[in-house]
Write an enzyme that holds these catalytic residues in place. Sequence first.
Site, PDB file in Angstrom:
ATOM      1  N   TYR A  80       0.826  -1.214   0.000  1.00  0.00           N
ATOM      2  CA  TYR A  80       0.000   0.000   0.000  1.00  0.00           C
ATOM      3  C   TYR A  80       0.857   1.259   0.000  1.00  0.00           C
ATOM      4  O   TYR A  80       0.491   2.264  -0.599  1.00  0.00           O
ATOM      5  CB  TYR A  80      -1.001  -0.006   1.170  1.00  0.00           C
ATOM      6  CG  TYR A  80      -2.257  -0.743   0.794  1.00  0.00           C
ATOM      7  CD1 TYR A  80      -3.261  -0.126   0.067  1.00  0.00           C
ATOM      8  CD2 TYR A  80      -2.405  -2.087   1.088  1.00  0.00           C
ATOM      9  CE1 TYR A  80      -4.386  -0.824  -0.341  1.00  0.00           C
ATOM     10  CE2 TYR A  80      -3.524  -2.802   0.686  1.00  0.00           C
ATOM     11  CZ  TYR A  80      -4.512  -2.149  -0.026  1.00  0.00           C
ATOM     12  OH  TYR A  80      -5.608  -2.847  -0.442  1.00  0.00           O
ATOM     13  N   HIS A 133     -15.384   3.131  -1.722  1.00  0.00           N
ATOM     14  CA  HIS A 133     -14.371   2.167  -1.279  1.00  0.00           C
ATOM     15  C   HIS A 133     -13.256   2.783  -0.435  1.00  0.00           C
ATOM     16  O   HIS A 133     -12.176   2.203  -0.311  1.00  0.00           O
ATOM     17  CB  HIS A 133     -13.792   1.424  -2.495  1.00  0.00           C
ATOM     18  CG  HIS A 133     -14.805   0.557  -3.187  1.00  0.00           C
ATOM     19  ND1 HIS A 133     -14.668   0.109  -4.474  1.00  0.00           N
ATOM     20  CD2 HIS A 133     -15.997   0.061  -2.749  1.00  0.00           C
ATOM     21  CE1 HIS A 133     -15.729  -0.630  -4.800  1.00  0.00           C
ATOM     22  NE2 HIS A 133     -16.548  -0.659  -3.771  1.00  0.00           N
ATOM     23  N   THR A 205     -15.268   1.182 -15.382  1.00  0.00           N
ATOM     24  CA  THR A 205     -15.417   0.122 -14.393  1.00  0.00           C
ATOM     25  C   THR A 205     -15.717  -1.198 -15.086  1.00  0.00           C
ATOM     26  O   THR A 205     -16.440  -1.232 -16.087  1.00  0.00           O
ATOM     27  CB  THR A 205     -16.496   0.444 -13.336  1.00  0.00           C
ATOM     28  OG1 THR A 205     -16.605  -0.668 -12.442  1.00  0.00           O
ATOM     29  CG2 THR A 205     -17.848   0.734 -13.930  1.00  0.00           C
ATOM     30  N   SER A 206     -15.156  -2.280 -14.521  1.00  0.00           N
ATOM     31  CA  SER A 206     -15.389  -3.610 -15.087  1.00  0.00           C
ATOM     32  C   SER A 206     -16.805  -4.087 -14.781  1.00  0.00           C
ATOM     33  O   SER A 206     -17.278  -5.045 -15.382  1.00  0.00           O
ATOM     34  CB  SER A 206     -14.383  -4.593 -14.487  1.00  0.00           C
ATOM     35  OG  SER A 206     -14.509  -4.587 -13.078  1.00  0.00           O
TER      36      SER A 206
HETATM   37  P1  NAD Z   1     -11.235  -2.755 -12.599  1.00  0.00           P
HETATM   38  O1  NAD Z   1      -9.763  -2.687 -12.497  1.00  0.00           O
HETATM   39  O2  NAD Z   1     -11.912  -4.007 -12.251  1.00  0.00           O
HETATM   40  O3  NAD Z   1     -11.614  -2.422 -14.111  1.00  0.00           O
HETATM   41  C1  NAD Z   1     -11.059  -1.335 -14.793  1.00  0.00           C
HETATM   42  C2  NAD Z   1     -11.948  -0.997 -15.948  1.00  0.00           C
HETATM   43  O4  NAD Z   1     -11.475   0.215 -16.530  1.00  0.00           O
HETATM   44  C3  NAD Z   1     -11.949  -2.057 -17.061  1.00  0.00           C
HETATM   45  O5  NAD Z   1     -13.272  -2.294 -17.448  1.00  0.00           O
HETATM   46  C4  NAD Z   1     -11.145  -1.374 -18.182  1.00  0.00           C
HETATM   47  O6  NAD Z   1     -11.572  -1.780 -19.477  1.00  0.00           O
HETATM   48  C5  NAD Z   1     -11.445   0.078 -17.944  1.00  0.00           C
HETATM   49  N1  NAD Z   1     -10.439   1.007 -18.426  1.00  0.00           N
HETATM   50  C6  NAD Z   1      -9.107   0.808 -18.545  1.00  0.00           C
HETATM   51  N2  NAD Z   1      -8.491   1.920 -18.997  1.00  0.00           N
HETATM   52  C7  NAD Z   1      -9.482   2.850 -19.158  1.00  0.00           C
HETATM   53  C8  NAD Z   1      -9.484   4.204 -19.575  1.00  0.00           C
HETATM   54  N3  NAD Z   1      -8.354   4.833 -19.902  1.00  0.00           N
HETATM   55  N4  NAD Z   1     -10.671   4.859 -19.628  1.00  0.00           N
HETATM   56  C9  NAD Z   1     -11.825   4.230 -19.293  1.00  0.00           C
HETATM   57  N5  NAD Z   1     -11.875   2.955 -18.878  1.00  0.00           N
HETATM   58  C10 NAD Z   1     -10.718   2.267 -18.813  1.00  0.00           C
HETATM   59  O7  NAD Z   1     -11.792  -1.560 -11.754  1.00  0.00           O
HETATM   60  P2  NAD Z   1     -13.184  -1.330 -11.012  1.00  0.00           P
HETATM   61  O8  NAD Z   1     -14.307  -1.831 -11.847  1.00  0.00           O
HETATM   62  O9  NAD Z   1     -13.147   0.082 -10.589  1.00  0.00           O
HETATM   63  O10 NAD Z   1     -13.206  -2.258  -9.701  1.00  0.00           O
HETATM   64  C11 NAD Z   1     -12.128  -2.728  -8.971  1.00  0.00           C
HETATM   65  C12 NAD Z   1     -11.797  -2.037  -7.676  1.00  0.00           C
HETATM   66  O11 NAD Z   1     -10.587  -1.453  -7.960  1.00  0.00           O
HETATM   67  C13 NAD Z   1     -12.612  -0.927  -7.138  1.00  0.00           C
HETATM   68  O12 NAD Z   1     -13.112  -1.327  -5.924  1.00  0.00           O
HETATM   69  C14 NAD Z   1     -11.596   0.201  -6.852  1.00  0.00           C
HETATM   70  O13 NAD Z   1     -11.697   0.604  -5.498  1.00  0.00           O
HETATM   71  C15 NAD Z   1     -10.281  -0.438  -7.012  1.00  0.00           C
HETATM   72  N6  NAD Z   1      -9.161   0.303  -7.623  1.00  0.00           N
HETATM   73  C16 NAD Z   1      -9.066   1.656  -7.523  1.00  0.00           C
HETATM   74  C17 NAD Z   1      -8.016   2.315  -8.130  1.00  0.00           C
HETATM   75  C18 NAD Z   1      -7.937   3.800  -7.984  1.00  0.00           C
HETATM   76  O14 NAD Z   1      -8.388   4.339  -6.979  1.00  0.00           O
HETATM   77  N7  NAD Z   1      -7.417   4.519  -8.977  1.00  0.00           N
HETATM   78  C19 NAD Z   1      -7.061   1.607  -8.855  1.00  0.00           C
HETATM   79  C20 NAD Z   1      -7.167   0.214  -8.916  1.00  0.00           C
HETATM   80  C21 NAD Z   1      -8.235  -0.421  -8.297  1.00  0.00           C
END
Ligand code: NAD
Length: 258
Positions: A80, A133, A205-206
């Site tokens: 982290y 989150h 978001t996925s």
């Molecule tokens: P995810 O990682 O599961 O999915 C990411 C999604 O973003 C995918 O569908 C992908 O196709 C899409 N993507 C990739 N590049 C992109 C772009 N440039 N523009 C638009 N879309 C794009 O993420 P999630 O669905 O948010 O869920 C997973 C968890 O990940 C969440 O709970 C979140 O808290 C956490 N997370 C947060 C961060 C952050 O705060 N930046 C980073 C990683 C994970």
Amino acid sequence: MDESGASASGPPDAATIARWRAELARAARVCVLTGAGMSAESGIPTFRDAMSGLWSRFDPAELASEAGFRANPARVWDWYAERRAGVRRAQPNAGHLALADFAARRPGVLTLVTQNVDDLHQRAGQVDAIWLHGDIGADRWLDRCPRRAPCDPSRAAPGRPPRCADCGNLVRPGVVWFGEMLPDGALDAAERAAAACELMLVVGTSGAVWPAAGLASIARDAGARVLIVNPQASEIDAVAHAVLRGTAAVVLPALLRR
Ligand code: NAD
């Protein structure tokens, strides 16, 4: 399906952008749900993207769960610490800025709900957001502090992780791990915003993490138009009236400009 009855899921053409830009400009209430893809172009890796996704290199059960932290606190803390440093180095991208500008231009119209734990929406100038989150920059105690006036985690003794000098309670990052409850009130507020909006915009978001993934269906069932922006297929594409296959930093400025 879009209003012509066809599914719009290719790279967005100018006419599609113009049509949705007009809808966004008309809508009295807009709810935006953002996920990790929102910050990808700021250099923060997503969890699931096959090439760079964090889960392709690490096991979520070890790094994003209370059991994993208890089993190996130093390893999870260090992981982290690295992610926190990455967030501090990152800057809001054109998508964050476009959302913040839209919100400032049309006060009271946009409710932003984010699954992200970074602070890039806030640093872009977005004053209000519902954080589902948590906040990767925040510290909290692993176990509830037993004192009547709880100790402040910022005063913990330094270490990996820092710990309470009196009782040994460990400090952990203020994010929601797998299997944990969302922050008090956050999901209710997000569900109310989804149910009340005229247009729901889902970005990056996925659609695999619940309950956040259910917000688009709540909006659609309540009669809202639903638009997804994502360069890849997501698990909730079928809920949307249209899917724009583009990235947040490219598509959002085009959709939200004056
Ligand atoms: P995810 O990682 O599961 O999915 C990411 C999604 O973003 C995918 O569908 C992908 O196709 C899409 N993507 C990739 N590049 C992109 C772009 N440039 N523009 C638009 N879309 C794009 O993420 P999630 O669905 O948010 O869920 C997973 C968890 O990940 C969440 O709970 C979140 O808290 C956490 N997370 C947060 C961060 C952050 O705060 N930046 C980073 C990683 C994970």
